[in-house]
Design a protein around this motif. Sequence first.
Motif, PDB file in Angstrom:
ATOM      1  N   LEU A 119       1.461   8.594  13.032  1.00 54.73           N
ATOM      2  CA  LEU A 119       0.167   8.057  12.633  1.00 54.73           C
ATOM      3  C   LEU A 119      -0.104   6.803  13.460  1.00 54.73           C
ATOM      4  CD1 LEU A 119      -2.319   7.837  10.764  1.00 54.73           C
ATOM      5  CD2 LEU A 119      -0.903   6.506   9.209  1.00 54.73           C
ATOM      6  N   PHE A 120      -1.161   6.817  14.260  1.00 56.63           N
ATOM      7  CA  PHE A 120      -1.507   5.679  15.122  1.00 56.63           C
ATOM      8  C   PHE A 120      -2.971   5.350  14.863  1.00 56.63           C
ATOM      9  CE2 PHE A 120      -0.222   3.636  19.298  1.00 56.63           C
ATOM     10  CZ  PHE A 120      -1.276   2.741  19.315  1.00 56.63           C
ATOM     11  N   TRP A 121      -3.207   4.234  14.171  1.00 49.76           N
ATOM     12  CA  TRP A 121      -4.579   3.814  13.888  1.00 49.76           C
ATOM     13  C   TRP A 121      -4.849   2.541  14.674  1.00 49.76           C
ATOM     14  CZ3 TRP A 121      -7.050   3.117   8.344  1.00 49.76           C
ATOM     15  CH2 TRP A 121      -8.433   2.962   8.492  1.00 49.76           C
ATOM     16  N   ASN A 122      -5.625   2.706  15.749  1.00 51.10           N
ATOM     17  CA  ASN A 122      -6.013   1.567  16.567  1.00 51.10           C
ATOM     18  C   ASN A 122      -7.518   1.398  16.430  1.00 51.10           C
ATOM     19  OD1 ASN A 122      -6.851   0.395  19.497  1.00 51.10           O
ATOM     20  ND2 ASN A 122      -4.801  -0.280  18.916  1.00 51.10           N
ATOM     21  N   ILE A 159      -6.761  -2.704  -4.789  1.00 51.07           N
ATOM     22  CA  ILE A 159      -5.971  -3.733  -4.117  1.00 51.07           C
ATOM     23  C   ILE A 159      -5.534  -4.782  -5.139  1.00 51.07           C
ATOM     24  CG2 ILE A 159      -5.937  -5.455  -2.283  1.00 51.07           C
ATOM     25  CD1 ILE A 159      -8.152  -3.928  -0.895  1.00 51.07           C
ATOM     26  N   PRO A 160      -4.250  -5.032  -5.293  1.00 50.56           N
ATOM     27  CA  PRO A 160      -3.797  -6.092  -6.202  1.00 50.56           C
ATOM     28  C   PRO A 160      -4.403  -7.437  -5.792  1.00 50.56           C
ATOM     29  CG  PRO A 160      -1.949  -4.699  -5.542  1.00 50.56           C
ATOM     30  CD  PRO A 160      -3.104  -4.317  -4.685  1.00 50.56           C
ATOM     31  N   CYS A 210      -7.298   1.038   4.580  1.00 47.61           N
ATOM     32  CA  CYS A 210      -6.317   2.008   4.078  1.00 47.61           C
ATOM     33  C   CYS A 210      -6.403   2.104   2.552  1.00 47.61           C
ATOM     34  CB  CYS A 210      -4.905   1.610   4.498  1.00 47.61           C
ATOM     35  SG  CYS A 210      -4.550   1.802   6.255  1.00 47.61           S
ATOM     36  N   PHE A 211      -6.456   0.961   1.886  1.00 46.29           N
ATOM     37  CA  PHE A 211      -6.596   0.948   0.431  1.00 46.29           C
ATOM     38  C   PHE A 211      -7.893   1.655   0.025  1.00 46.29           C
ATOM     39  CE2 PHE A 211      -3.454  -2.529   0.482  1.00 46.29           C
ATOM     40  CZ  PHE A 211      -2.737  -2.273  -0.682  1.00 46.29           C
ATOM     41  N   LYS A 212      -8.993   1.332   0.704  1.00 46.32           N
ATOM     42  CA  LYS A 212     -10.289   1.893   0.345  1.00 46.32           C
ATOM     43  C   LYS A 212     -10.303   3.409   0.543  1.00 46.32           C
ATOM     44  CE  LYS A 212     -14.000  -0.085   1.940  1.00 46.32           C
ATOM     45  NZ  LYS A 212     -14.829  -0.160   0.729  1.00 46.32           N
ATOM     46  N   PHE A 229       0.831  -1.207   0.000  1.00 52.22           N
ATOM     47  CA  PHE A 229       0.000   0.000   0.000  1.00 52.22           C
ATOM     48  C   PHE A 229       0.868   1.260   0.000  1.00 52.22           C
ATOM     49  CE2 PHE A 229      -1.676   3.416   2.700  1.00 52.22           C
ATOM     50  CZ  PHE A 229      -2.743   3.838   1.913  1.00 52.22           C
ATOM     51  N   LYS A 230       1.887   1.288   0.865  1.00 46.92           N
ATOM     52  CA  LYS A 230       2.745   2.473   0.949  1.00 46.92           C
ATOM     53  C   LYS A 230       3.492   2.691  -0.360  1.00 46.92           C
ATOM     54  CE  LYS A 230       3.197   4.599   4.274  1.00 46.92           C
ATOM     55  NZ  LYS A 230       2.413   5.723   4.829  1.00 46.92           N
TER      56      LYS A 230
END
Length: 550
Positions: free
Chosen positions: A348-351, A372-373, A364-366, A25-26
């Motif tokens: 960046l902290f996504w919990n 998304i591959p 994250c992709f959405k 993704f990054k």
Amino acid sequence: MQTIVIGHRNPDMDSICAAIAYAEFKTLAGFTDVVAARCGNTNERIDYVLKKFGVPAPMLITDLSPVVRDVMQPKVIYVRNDSPVYDAIQLIDQKSLRGLPVVDGGDRCLGLLSAFKITHHLFPSRDEANSARMVTASLQDIVATFGGEVVTGQLSAEPSEQLLMVCAMAQDSFIPRLRRYKDKQVILFVGDRPHVQLLAIDENVHAIIVTGGLEIPDYIKAAAHTAGITLISSPHDTASTVLLARGAVRVERMVQTEYTSFHKETPLEQARQVAAQSGQFIFPVLDDDGRLVGILSKSDFIKPVPRQLILVDHNELAQAVRGAAEVPIIEILDHHKLGGFSSHTPILFWNNPVGSTSSIVTMCFKNAGIPIPKAVAGLLMAGLISDTLNLSSPTTTPTDKHLLLELAAVAGVAPNDLASEIFAVGSPLLTMTPAQAVGADSKVYQENGYRFSVAQIEELSFAHFEPKQESLLQELEKQRAAANLLFAALLVTDINEQTSLLLVRGELGFLSTIDYPEKNHCIWELTGVVSRKKQLLPYLLKCVTRMKSV
């Protein structure tokens, strides 16, 4: 700057798949040099999923503690031990250096050459002035230093002890002085004084250097040729020629062989402590064979380490790869409880309390609008299915169910079919040793001043459990004692019956707080418990609190 995306120690399916997918993704989002990594071994189920979707396993990294290699200067300016000092002087002057490492023909480091040592050679003290005329060098190197031209004779390439003598005296004084050095190889520096040149030829000096680019008579050339004496012309005046000639001494005669060096994998903090106590100007960096691969100066120790971390599927340094605390952590993606993590700068902290970190990566992709591959969608499905026990775990959320359907459409795989394939691969109790079963997905927690570990394995039934139970308990006790833990636990889950067995070895004060039905010594039956994160861990934390209050 390299960015490493990595999960927790003893990685599970979700940790591995989330790391691979988030690194992708990054990269698709425009970041460069992003790599997925793992800090533990994969298992049969993970290997099956990676092979199914044609994705290689992430690289294994067990320690990210900064080492000398991270900050050293890889492009080294060095000098060969058989080079004239003159060459070293030119390098030192051109690059404004305090000295140079010295290597042999195989690039193995022999020591250091300091500018101070060279200066002392060129400008000795008055007490050493007479001995300064003795130079161990080859005639070939001597001539090369001042750009001389051979008029007649040969230039030896082998170093030998030479005595440099300048004729700046009357003829009557010259001959007695010259004869005083009969046992030496005399190199005479003289201007356009043919009578002195002939006398030197008669006295059989080793070589005559005529300075100033002055013309040499043919009869002098003939006499030197007949006598087998090398005759050389220098374009410089006598003083300059002699000074340059003294630079022909080979570096090996001035090398400082006692020196401090570091291996390229030496921990940076260890090297820093050694360097702080040393007056050495540079520190050679060597490989296993002693070859010079870099150089380290004291200023290099303040360089930032050229890598940073993104943690997935955990947020506690106790579960992170070794050395993580010494590397900048720029992002965290997790679905577990907060572990008291702190940082020096905003990150960046996504919990998100969803069923898997793979679910978060999918979001994250959405959110970014990045397709998304296909292979990545398959991995994200596997991570989500594994962590939610195919959506049957109490950790499952409506978001997980919705995301799994979207991923299935991209990957072209039915969720139930993939779940059956994953859980049918290799019973951990049959394919793993007790140590592997206990350690494969073990996490260490800290609560109320106590440290403890909790591992989990999933089985299709308990058919293989009974023959293994005693060895599993013994391994738990080994792990507990080795890490000085309050207790070590293993949750063995039957994913078909949606129930588990809990094996615990620990202090009696803690064991007495477990109030589930005891099936056997140190084994409890936990009907309906399948989630370590949402069901077992909160219960164990309550037990720790009860033990402490008692």
